[in-house]
Scaffold this motif. Sequence first.
Motif, PDB file in Angstrom:
ATOM      1  N   TRP A  65       0.623  -1.335  -0.299  1.00 19.93           N
ATOM      2  CA  TRP A  65      -0.206  -0.496   0.021  1.00 19.93           C
ATOM      3  C   TRP A  65       1.025   0.910   0.036  1.00 19.93           C
ATOM      4  N   LYS A  66       0.099   2.229  -0.500  1.00 22.63           N
ATOM      5  CA  LYS A  66       0.231   3.735  -0.149  1.00 22.63           C
ATOM      6  C   LYS A  66      -0.193   4.353   0.372  1.00 22.63           C
ATOM      7  N   PHE A  67       0.708   4.818   2.193  1.00 16.45           N
ATOM      8  CA  PHE A  67       0.096   5.134   2.771  1.00 16.45           C
ATOM      9  C   PHE A  67       0.607   7.140   3.252  1.00 16.45           C
ATOM     10  N   ALA A  68       0.177   7.853   3.825  1.00 15.76           N
ATOM     11  CA  ALA A  68       0.544   8.694   3.938  1.00 15.76           C
ATOM     12  C   ALA A  68      -0.205  10.192   4.927  1.00 15.76           C
ATOM     13  N   PRO A  69       0.000  10.596   5.750  1.00  6.11           N
ATOM     14  CA  PRO A  69      -0.311  12.077   5.644  1.00  6.11           C
ATOM     15  C   PRO A  69      -0.904  12.813   5.423  1.00  6.11           C
ATOM     16  N   GLN A  70      -2.072  13.430   5.007  1.00 11.63           N
ATOM     17  CA  GLN A  70      -2.533  14.182   4.074  1.00 11.63           C
ATOM     18  C   GLN A  70      -1.846  15.856   4.527  1.00 11.63           C
ATOM     19  N   THR A 120      -3.866   9.110   4.275  1.00 14.53           N
ATOM     20  CA  THR A 120      -4.587   8.619   2.730  1.00 14.53           C
ATOM     21  C   THR A 120      -4.012   7.376   2.860  1.00 14.53           C
ATOM     22  N   ALA A 121      -5.251   6.179   1.777  1.00 16.48           N
ATOM     23  CA  ALA A 121      -3.963   4.680   2.138  1.00 16.48           C
ATOM     24  C   ALA A 121      -4.742   4.417   0.308  1.00 16.48           C
ATOM     25  N   THR A 122      -3.834   3.758  -0.374  1.00 19.40           N
ATOM     26  CA  THR A 122      -4.277   3.330  -1.042  1.00 19.40           C
ATOM     27  C   THR A 122      -3.312   1.873  -2.083  1.00 19.40           C
ATOM     28  N   ASN A 123      -4.312   1.114  -2.164  1.00 21.65           N
ATOM     29  CA  ASN A 123      -3.575  -0.117  -2.259  1.00 21.65           C
ATOM     30  C   ASN A 123      -3.189   0.227  -4.152  1.00 21.65           C
ATOM     31  N   ARG A 124      -2.221  -0.225  -4.193  1.00 21.83           N
ATOM     32  CA  ARG A 124      -1.657  -0.169  -5.338  1.00 21.83           C
ATOM     33  C   ARG A 124      -1.114  -1.471  -6.184  1.00 21.83           C
ATOM     34  N   THR A 125      -2.629  -2.724  -5.818  1.00 20.44           N
ATOM     35  CA  THR A 125      -2.302  -4.030  -6.536  1.00 20.44           C
ATOM     36  C   THR A 125      -3.808  -4.406  -7.196  1.00 20.44           C
ATOM     37  N   ASP A 126      -3.540  -5.465  -7.746  1.00 17.24           N
ATOM     38  CA  ASP A 126      -5.037  -5.826  -8.592  1.00 17.24           C
ATOM     39  C   ASP A 126      -5.823  -6.504  -8.014  1.00 17.24           C
ATOM     40  N   SER A 127      -5.493  -6.693  -6.518  1.00 18.00           N
ATOM     41  CA  SER A 127      -6.637  -7.604  -5.643  1.00 18.00           C
ATOM     42  C   SER A 127      -6.588  -6.678  -4.771  1.00 18.00           C
ATOM     43  N   PRO A 128      -7.832  -7.428  -4.087  1.00 15.37           N
ATOM     44  CA  PRO A 128      -8.126  -6.501  -2.457  1.00 15.37           C
ATOM     45  C   PRO A 128      -7.007  -7.400  -1.561  1.00 15.37           C
ATOM     46  N   ILE A 129      -7.108  -6.119  -0.635  1.00 10.75           N
ATOM     47  CA  ILE A 129      -6.452  -6.722   0.452  1.00 10.75           C
ATOM     48  C   ILE A 129      -6.755  -6.200   2.083  1.00 10.75           C
ATOM     49  N   ILE A 130      -6.602  -6.735   3.058  1.00 13.12           N
ATOM     50  CA  ILE A 130      -6.676  -6.267   4.881  1.00 13.12           C
ATOM     51  C   ILE A 130      -5.908  -5.883   4.637  1.00 13.12           C
ATOM     52  N   GLY A 131      -5.799  -4.716   5.591  1.00  6.73           N
ATOM     53  CA  GLY A 131      -4.450  -4.473   6.497  1.00  6.73           C
ATOM     54  C   GLY A 131      -5.055  -3.702   8.084  1.00  6.73           C
ATOM     55  N   PHE A 188      -8.516   4.745  13.318  1.00  7.99           N
ATOM     56  CA  PHE A 188      -9.574   3.719  12.229  1.00  7.99           C
ATOM     57  C   PHE A 188      -7.604   2.685  12.775  1.00  7.99           C
ATOM     58  N   CYS A 189      -6.580   3.256  13.211  1.00  8.78           N
ATOM     59  CA  CYS A 189      -5.924   1.932  14.635  1.00  8.78           C
ATOM     60  C   CYS A 189      -6.983   0.848  15.323  1.00  8.78           C
ATOM     61  N   PHE A 190      -6.008   0.246  15.158  1.00  9.35           N
ATOM     62  CA  PHE A 190      -6.443  -1.552  15.546  1.00  9.35           C
ATOM     63  C   PHE A 190      -7.901  -2.135  14.751  1.00  9.35           C
ATOM     64  N   GLU A 191      -7.736  -1.923  13.531  1.00  8.85           N
ATOM     65  CA  GLU A 191      -9.075  -1.639  12.942  1.00  8.85           C
ATOM     66  C   GLU A 191      -9.122  -2.565  11.214  1.00  8.85           C
ATOM     67  N   GLU A 192      -9.588  -3.547  11.165  1.00  7.41           N
ATOM     68  CA  GLU A 192      -9.348  -4.306  10.113  1.00  7.41           C
ATOM     69  C   GLU A 192     -10.081  -2.909   7.997  1.00  7.41           C
ATOM     70  N   GLN A 193      -8.679  -3.242   7.777  1.00  6.39           N
ATOM     71  CA  GLN A 193      -8.716  -1.967   6.525  1.00  6.39           C
ATOM     72  C   GLN A 193      -8.964  -2.688   6.120  1.00  6.39           C
ATOM     73  N   LEU A 194     -10.473  -2.604   4.426  1.00  6.61           N
ATOM     74  CA  LEU A 194     -10.468  -3.347   3.519  1.00  6.61           C
ATOM     75  C   LEU A 194     -10.208  -2.320   2.177  1.00  6.61           C
ATOM     76  N   LEU A 195      -9.619  -2.551   1.335  1.00  9.41           N
ATOM     77  CA  LEU A 195      -8.966  -1.862   0.093  1.00  9.41           C
ATOM     78  C   LEU A 195      -9.273  -2.691  -0.955  1.00  9.41           C
ATOM     79  N   LYS A 196      -9.912  -2.699  -2.279  1.00 17.74           N
ATOM     80  CA  LYS A 196     -10.296  -3.177  -2.893  1.00 17.74           C
ATOM     81  C   LYS A 196      -9.538  -2.888  -4.293  1.00 17.74           C
TER      82      LYS A 196
END
Length: 275
Positions: free
Chosen positions: A174-179, A196-207, A228-236
Amino acid sequence: MVYIGAWMAVGCRAVQSAVRSGAALWGSSASANLGRASRSPILQRGPGAQWRGEGAQRILGAARGGGGGGWCQLSSARRFLSSQGQREAARLAAQAKVAARNRQVAMYMGGVTLFTISFTYLSVPLYRVFCQKTGFAGTIKKAEDVEQERARPVSGKRILTIKFNADVSDRMPWKFAPQQHEVKVLPGEAALCFFTATNRTDSPIIGVSSYNVQPEGAALYFNKIQCFCFEEQLLKAREKIDMPVFFFIDPSFLTDKAMTGVDTITLSYTFFRAG
């Protein structure tokens, strides 16, 4: 004298005949007893049953042809059966004792294994709760653990600079950065920032993200209202999301002598791939 000698010879032969009859009778009785003994369940049970059966048969044969020695053979058979029965009983008792001990050991080991698994499963959430209650290791305290009336700006006091940092683990694509890289707040003033979090792959990922505050002493006064800490985040695949953090610094920060020279606090997040 001739008559006396003849009568004595007849008497001796009668006595000998009686002795033989008695021996035969006792031999028959011994044979019958040994026959019943050889069929005893004690002799017919266990790995040594064949050996014990053969021993009983030998004694039985001796008793049948023993004549006047039937008493001795019967006594030997009784001693043989008694000793074998005692040995068999002792062997069975020892086996039962070993089986009971094995069951106890198995139950003990099962209990230890269950406790270990349960403790391992609960160790992470328990440690998380401990850190959130105490601010240990730079962990932010939850809003429900803080009195809401303390979230009020304290005017006329020094301004604090809150900096933000974002990282991802080596396995997280992922790409992860503060705004925004920093904000300035008063103690007790609520502030809102975004990551801001961005999934840079072609598959869904849970972080899942973890966080801390530096310096560690400041974590005791860093209170989050929304996070959002300690909570699962699903990015398509190729998805991008904004995640808010709503927080304030407890005004008691100002009265802590250890925080006298601290005017900058850094909030850091790290995202890990779940599963």
